[in-house]
Design a protein around this motif. Sequence first.
Motif, PDB file in Angstrom:
ATOM      1  N   PRO A  75      31.477  76.608  59.953  1.00  0.00           N
ATOM      2  CA  PRO A  75      31.515  76.337  61.397  1.00  0.00           C
ATOM      3  C   PRO A  75      32.803  76.813  62.074  1.00  0.00           C
ATOM      4  O   PRO A  75      32.785  77.246  63.226  1.00  0.00           O
ATOM      5  CB  PRO A  75      31.402  74.808  61.475  1.00  0.00           C
ATOM      6  N   TYR A  76      33.938  76.761  61.355  1.00  0.00           N
ATOM      7  CA  TYR A  76      35.199  77.230  61.937  1.00  0.00           C
ATOM      8  C   TYR A  76      35.198  78.738  62.168  1.00  0.00           C
ATOM      9  O   TYR A  76      35.981  79.256  62.950  1.00  0.00           O
ATOM     10  CB  TYR A  76      36.379  76.849  61.039  1.00  0.00           C
ATOM     11  N   MET A  77      34.335  79.432  61.457  1.00  0.00           N
ATOM     12  CA  MET A  77      34.230  80.882  61.602  1.00  0.00           C
ATOM     13  C   MET A  77      33.233  81.270  62.687  1.00  0.00           C
ATOM     14  O   MET A  77      33.059  82.449  62.973  1.00  0.00           O
ATOM     15  CB  MET A  77      33.799  81.498  60.278  1.00  0.00           C
ATOM     16  N   GLY A  78      32.550  80.287  63.263  1.00  0.00           N
ATOM     17  CA  GLY A  78      31.591  80.569  64.325  1.00  0.00           C
ATOM     18  C   GLY A  78      30.193  80.836  63.824  1.00  0.00           C
ATOM     19  O   GLY A  78      29.341  81.301  64.579  1.00  0.00           O
ATOM     20  N   PHE A  79      29.945  80.518  62.558  1.00  0.00           N
ATOM     21  CA  PHE A  79      28.623  80.739  61.986  1.00  0.00           C
ATOM     22  C   PHE A  79      27.883  79.417  61.861  1.00  0.00           C
ATOM     23  O   PHE A  79      28.484  78.342  61.812  1.00  0.00           O
ATOM     24  CB  PHE A  79      28.720  81.402  60.606  1.00  0.00           C
ATOM     25  N   LEU A 112      38.376  80.957  48.264  1.00  0.00           N
ATOM     26  CA  LEU A 112      38.207  79.638  47.633  1.00  0.00           C
ATOM     27  C   LEU A 112      37.332  78.694  48.461  1.00  0.00           C
ATOM     28  O   LEU A 112      36.374  78.126  47.926  1.00  0.00           O
ATOM     29  CB  LEU A 112      39.566  79.000  47.361  1.00  0.00           C
ATOM     30  N   PRO A 113      37.612  78.512  49.747  1.00  0.00           N
ATOM     31  CA  PRO A 113      36.747  77.613  50.518  1.00  0.00           C
ATOM     32  C   PRO A 113      35.315  78.124  50.654  1.00  0.00           C
ATOM     33  O   PRO A 113      34.377  77.330  50.646  1.00  0.00           O
ATOM     34  CB  PRO A 113      37.412  77.533  51.894  1.00  0.00           C
ATOM     35  N   LEU A 114      35.146  79.436  50.778  1.00  0.00           N
ATOM     36  CA  LEU A 114      33.782  79.964  50.888  1.00  0.00           C
ATOM     37  C   LEU A 114      32.996  79.728  49.605  1.00  0.00           C
ATOM     38  O   LEU A 114      31.780  79.510  49.644  1.00  0.00           O
ATOM     39  CB  LEU A 114      33.800  81.454  51.229  1.00  0.00           C
ATOM     40  N   LEU A 115      33.664  79.772  48.490  1.00  0.00           N
ATOM     41  CA  LEU A 115      32.992  79.535  47.213  1.00  0.00           C
ATOM     42  C   LEU A 115      32.753  78.043  46.970  1.00  0.00           C
ATOM     43  O   LEU A 115      31.675  77.644  46.546  1.00  0.00           O
ATOM     44  CB  LEU A 115      33.820  80.128  46.065  1.00  0.00           C
ATOM     45  N   LEU A 116      33.749  77.215  47.251  1.00  0.00           N
ATOM     46  CA  LEU A 116      33.683  75.811  46.863  1.00  0.00           C
ATOM     47  C   LEU A 116      33.142  74.869  47.941  1.00  0.00           C
ATOM     48  O   LEU A 116      32.413  73.930  47.634  1.00  0.00           O
ATOM     49  CB  LEU A 116      35.072  75.337  46.422  1.00  0.00           C
ATOM     50  N   PRO A 176      31.604  75.826  51.326  1.00  0.00           N
ATOM     51  CA  PRO A 176      31.207  76.723  52.422  1.00  0.00           C
ATOM     52  C   PRO A 176      30.728  76.005  53.683  1.00  0.00           C
ATOM     53  O   PRO A 176      31.003  76.452  54.788  1.00  0.00           O
ATOM     54  CB  PRO A 176      30.091  77.563  51.815  1.00  0.00           C
ATOM     55  N   LYS A 177      30.041  74.885  53.527  1.00  0.00           N
ATOM     56  CA  LYS A 177      29.539  74.184  54.726  1.00  0.00           C
ATOM     57  C   LYS A 177      30.664  73.634  55.584  1.00  0.00           C
ATOM     58  O   LYS A 177      30.507  73.484  56.785  1.00  0.00           O
ATOM     59  CB  LYS A 177      28.594  73.060  54.325  1.00  0.00           C
ATOM     60  N   ALA A 178      31.795  73.338  54.977  1.00  0.00           N
ATOM     61  CA  ALA A 178      32.930  72.831  55.747  1.00  0.00           C
ATOM     62  C   ALA A 178      33.670  73.950  56.466  1.00  0.00           C
ATOM     63  O   ALA A 178      34.297  73.722  57.499  1.00  0.00           O
ATOM     64  CB  ALA A 178      33.891  72.081  54.821  1.00  0.00           C
ATOM     65  N   VAL A 179      33.598  75.166  55.945  1.00  0.00           N
ATOM     66  CA  VAL A 179      34.382  76.287  56.472  1.00  0.00           C
ATOM     67  C   VAL A 179      33.603  77.124  57.476  1.00  0.00           C
ATOM     68  O   VAL A 179      34.158  77.585  58.476  1.00  0.00           O
ATOM     69  CB  VAL A 179      34.864  77.183  55.305  1.00  0.00           C
TER      70      VAL A 179
END
Length: 126
Positions: free
Chosen positions: A32-36, A21-25, A27-30
């Motif tokens: 950075p938390y993944m290290g990308f 859901l966050p990756l689809l809706l 993604p820019k907020a999520v």
Amino acid sequence: MPAKAFLWQLYIASYTALLGLPLLLIPKAVIPYMGFDPAMVDEGPFVRLTGMFLLCLTLVTFRIWQKKIAEMVLGTVMLRTFIIITLAVVGITGGFPFLFIMIGVVGIGVAGTLWSVRGVNLKQYL
């Protein structure tokens, strides 16, 4: 197939939905938390497509749980094993620590599913 094997399908549906859901809706907020780098969201649709595919996997695993489709449980184990191998290769070659966390999350589901079917003759489900 033991009922606990189907409960692990809900575990899969939960983590794929929570990531998809966050990756689809948003993604820019999520990302950075993944290290990308958040700029990768602007470079193409791949992050959002990943979210979409994770939500598709959520639906498939939820339906396996809902309809108790025993033949599909081992298929998800094989698929998740492939996902673990792919995450490991990409994590090692790209140096992304988040992928190793995902290996742990997916690996818990594989181990739990296999533990729940430990006394079952699995040949009939292949």
